[in-house]
Write a protein that holds these residues in place. Structure first.
Motif, mmCIF file in Angstrom:
data_model
loop_
_atom_site.group_PDB
_atom_site.id
_atom_site.type_symbol
_atom_site.label_atom_id
_atom_site.label_comp_id
_atom_site.label_asym_id
_atom_site.label_seq_id
_atom_site.Cartn_x
_atom_site.Cartn_y
_atom_site.Cartn_z
ATOM 1 N N ILE A 13 0.835 -1.357 0.030
ATOM 2 C CA ILE A 13 -0.180 0.021 0.071
ATOM 3 C C ILE A 13 0.909 1.127 0.028
ATOM 4 O O ILE A 13 1.684 1.290 0.879
ATOM 5 C CB ILE A 13 -0.837 0.193 1.340
ATOM 6 C CG1 ILE A 13 -1.858 -1.203 1.199
ATOM 7 C CG2 ILE A 13 -1.707 1.235 1.203
ATOM 8 C CD1 ILE A 13 -2.586 -1.536 0.046
ATOM 9 N N ILE A 14 0.800 2.207 -0.854
ATOM 10 C CA ILE A 14 1.353 3.473 -0.970
ATOM 11 C C ILE A 14 0.464 4.750 -0.458
ATOM 12 O O ILE A 14 -0.539 5.175 -0.990
ATOM 13 C CB ILE A 14 1.956 3.743 -2.448
ATOM 14 C CG1 ILE A 14 2.475 2.875 -3.067
ATOM 15 C CG2 ILE A 14 2.601 5.127 -2.280
ATOM 16 C CD1 ILE A 14 2.888 2.926 -4.292
ATOM 17 N N PRO A 15 0.600 5.045 0.933
ATOM 18 C CA PRO A 15 -0.426 5.860 1.523
ATOM 19 C C PRO A 15 0.033 7.303 1.444
ATOM 20 O O PRO A 15 1.255 7.388 0.685
ATOM 21 C CB PRO A 15 -0.260 5.616 3.100
ATOM 22 C CG PRO A 15 1.132 5.110 3.089
ATOM 23 C CD PRO A 15 1.261 4.266 1.761
ATOM 24 N N PHE B 145 -0.708 -0.653 -4.522
ATOM 25 C CA PHE B 145 -2.091 0.019 -4.316
ATOM 26 C C PHE B 145 -2.002 1.346 -3.717
ATOM 27 O O PHE B 145 -1.209 1.399 -2.687
ATOM 28 C CB PHE B 145 -2.975 -1.051 -3.824
ATOM 29 C CG PHE B 145 -3.002 -2.436 -4.642
ATOM 30 C CD1 PHE B 145 -3.862 -2.532 -5.716
ATOM 31 C CD2 PHE B 145 -2.312 -3.563 -4.336
ATOM 32 C CE1 PHE B 145 -3.997 -3.509 -6.450
ATOM 33 C CE2 PHE B 145 -2.583 -4.661 -4.828
ATOM 34 C CZ PHE B 145 -3.188 -4.766 -5.980
ATOM 35 N N ILE B 146 -3.024 2.135 -3.894
ATOM 36 C CA ILE B 146 -3.233 3.641 -2.854
ATOM 37 C C ILE B 146 -4.663 3.142 -2.468
ATOM 38 O O ILE B 146 -5.579 2.603 -2.849
ATOM 39 C CB ILE B 146 -3.142 4.481 -3.970
ATOM 40 C CG1 ILE B 146 -4.039 4.470 -5.119
ATOM 41 C CG2 ILE B 146 -1.822 4.628 -4.623
ATOM 42 C CD1 ILE B 146 -4.298 5.512 -6.038
ATOM 43 N N TYR B 147 -5.061 3.966 -1.293
ATOM 44 C CA TYR B 147 -6.195 4.218 -0.976
ATOM 45 C C TYR B 147 -6.768 5.815 -1.209
ATOM 46 O O TYR B 147 -7.777 6.198 -0.896
ATOM 47 C CB TYR B 147 -6.529 3.943 0.412
ATOM 48 C CG TYR B 147 -5.768 4.762 1.519
ATOM 49 C CD1 TYR B 147 -6.124 5.806 2.194
ATOM 50 C CD2 TYR B 147 -4.500 3.812 2.056
ATOM 51 C CE1 TYR B 147 -5.231 6.126 2.940
ATOM 52 C CE2 TYR B 147 -3.673 4.409 2.952
ATOM 53 C CZ TYR B 147 -4.175 5.637 3.660
ATOM 54 O OH TYR B 147 -3.349 6.217 4.598
ATOM 55 N N GLN B 148 -5.669 6.805 -1.388
ATOM 56 C CA GLN B 148 -5.985 8.091 -1.795
ATOM 57 C C GLN B 148 -5.094 8.236 -3.080
ATOM 58 O O GLN B 148 -4.197 7.815 -3.211
ATOM 59 C CB GLN B 148 -5.492 8.919 -0.726
ATOM 60 C CG GLN B 148 -6.670 9.060 0.594
ATOM 61 C CD GLN B 148 -6.316 10.342 1.572
ATOM 62 O OE1 GLN B 148 -5.417 11.409 1.036
ATOM 63 N NE2 GLN B 148 -6.611 10.065 2.706
ATOM 64 N N VAL C 249 -1.297 4.331 -10.046
ATOM 65 C CA VAL C 249 -1.225 3.170 -9.084
ATOM 66 C C VAL C 249 -2.662 2.711 -8.923
ATOM 67 O O VAL C 249 -3.757 3.446 -8.629
ATOM 68 C CB VAL C 249 -0.655 3.191 -7.890
ATOM 69 C CG1 VAL C 249 -0.722 2.049 -6.877
ATOM 70 C CG2 VAL C 249 0.675 3.963 -7.965
ATOM 71 N N ALA C 250 -3.095 1.358 -8.846
ATOM 72 C CA ALA C 250 -4.451 0.900 -8.795
ATOM 73 C C ALA C 250 -4.679 1.141 -7.450
ATOM 74 O O ALA C 250 -4.113 1.138 -6.329
ATOM 75 C CB ALA C 250 -4.452 -0.698 -9.179
ATOM 76 N N HIS C 251 -6.116 1.172 -7.097
ATOM 77 C CA HIS C 251 -6.810 1.308 -5.890
ATOM 78 C C HIS C 251 -6.778 -0.190 -5.389
ATOM 79 O O HIS C 251 -6.967 -1.104 -5.676
ATOM 80 C CB HIS C 251 -8.335 1.780 -6.129
ATOM 81 C CG HIS C 251 -8.993 2.250 -4.814
ATOM 82 N ND1 HIS C 251 -9.731 1.367 -3.947
ATOM 83 C CD2 HIS C 251 -8.746 3.325 -4.038
ATOM 84 C CE1 HIS C 251 -10.315 1.994 -2.877
ATOM 85 N NE2 HIS C 251 -9.759 3.135 -2.867
ATOM 86 N N TYR C 252 -6.730 -0.057 -3.822
ATOM 87 C CA TYR C 252 -6.706 -1.235 -3.079
ATOM 88 C C TYR C 252 -7.789 -2.332 -3.333
ATOM 89 O O TYR C 252 -7.743 -3.445 -3.261
ATOM 90 C CB TYR C 252 -6.392 -1.176 -1.652
ATOM 91 C CG TYR C 252 -7.746 -0.340 -0.983
ATOM 92 C CD1 TYR C 252 -8.487 -1.399 -0.282
ATOM 93 C CD2 TYR C 252 -7.860 0.849 -0.655
ATOM 94 C CE1 TYR C 252 -9.873 -0.963 0.168
ATOM 95 C CE2 TYR C 252 -9.059 1.237 0.088
ATOM 96 C CZ TYR C 252 -9.987 0.443 0.367
ATOM 97 O OH TYR C 252 -11.016 0.956 1.006
#
Length: 275
Positions: free
Chosen positions: A7-9, A39-42, A56-59
């Motif tokens: 995850i890349i926050p 993956f990212i979440y923002q 980058v794709a969303h989680y």
């Protein structure tokens, strides 16, 4: 084939991310089959050093299964303590669901706060960067936060201390997947000594006496592990190391901290015990 998802926050600490990634990238270089995914979440995360990331794709698009891993690297502490971070409830629920499905959720540095919000630290021993130990314990009082560990592993939850300790956790995970000898090869390729946490079992003999960067001595140690039933005369060992017998005796002890004779004795005992 195992998947390792990162995850890349927002405000990610670059080495927290890059260190574990490089461990598994090196493992792939040596032929171990892994899928690395990001993956990212923002949207549009930027690391604390100011470096941005491409698309980058969303989680929510992740296709993970039992036996896979998710890494949450550390972030800027102000962001971690902000309402914006606490509000990522859907992401935290996803992390919790991953652990419930047998996916191992791993944190580096204050990435442990994400695991805390996911409810994954309740009743568990865990760790984080030494600067954040008190804050993690205060925010998640049901956790048992340890200040003196490189990493702590508990079934499907793994936490590691700050920055470079993520490399140690990644090497430990790789050892579970690929074995000690392969992991030593990867650590050597990274010019990193494979350290162990006090919370884990004592390191195997094959990983001891490797805290050096003398390539000739590493080659000799590899030879001995594979050829103890063959020629282990001093002349042969000197030839493998590319040194004279006298130079080898000095160089081996200088690199490993033990004499070559002592090393051979311990190696024979280890092999005999495993026979």
């Amino acid at each position: 084939m195992n998947k390792i998802a990162f995850i890349i926050p927002p405000t990610v600490e670059l080495l927290d991310l890059a260190g574990p990634v490089q461990v598994f990238t090196e493992a792939k270089f040596y032929g171990f089959a892994l899928d690395l995914e990001f993956f990212i979440y923002q949207h549009d995360p930027v690391c604390t050093s100011g470096l941005g990331f491409g698309k980058v794709a969303h989680y929510s698009e992740a296709q993970l299964a039992e036996g896979d891993y998710v890494f949450i690297p550390g972030m800027d502490q102000n962001y971690v303590m902000s309402e914006s971070f606490v509000a990522e409830k859907t992401f935290f629920q996803w992390l919790s669901a991953c652990a419930d499905r047998g996916i191992t959720v791993c944190s580096v540095c204050n990435g442990a706060f994400a695991l805390g919000h996911a409810g994954l630290l309740n009743g568990l021993e865990c760790t984080t960067h030494w600067r954040r130990v008190e804050a993690l314990q205060a925010q998640f009082p049901q956790a048992k936060v340890l200040a003196d560990r490189l990493y702590v592993k508990h079934r499907h939850v793994c936490t590691s201390a700050g920055i470079s300790a993520g490399i140690d956790l990644a090497l430990s995970i790789l050892e579970n997947l690929a074995g000690a000898l392969f992991t030593q090869k990867v650590a050597r390729g990274l010019v990193v000594y494979h350290r162990k946490s006090g919370a884990n079992q004592q390191e195997g003999f094959y990983l001891r006496f490797r805290n050096h960067i003398n390539a000739n001595i590493h080659d000799l140690q590899d030879y001995l592990i594979d050829n103890m039933a063959g020629d282990t005369s001093m002349a042969k060992l000197a030839a493998v190391a590319g040194m004279s017998p006298e130079t080898l005796r000095y160089a081996f002890e200088a690199a490993t901290g033990v004499t070559l004779v002592d090393y051979l004795t311990q190696l024979r005992r280890e092999l005999a015990a495993g026979a």
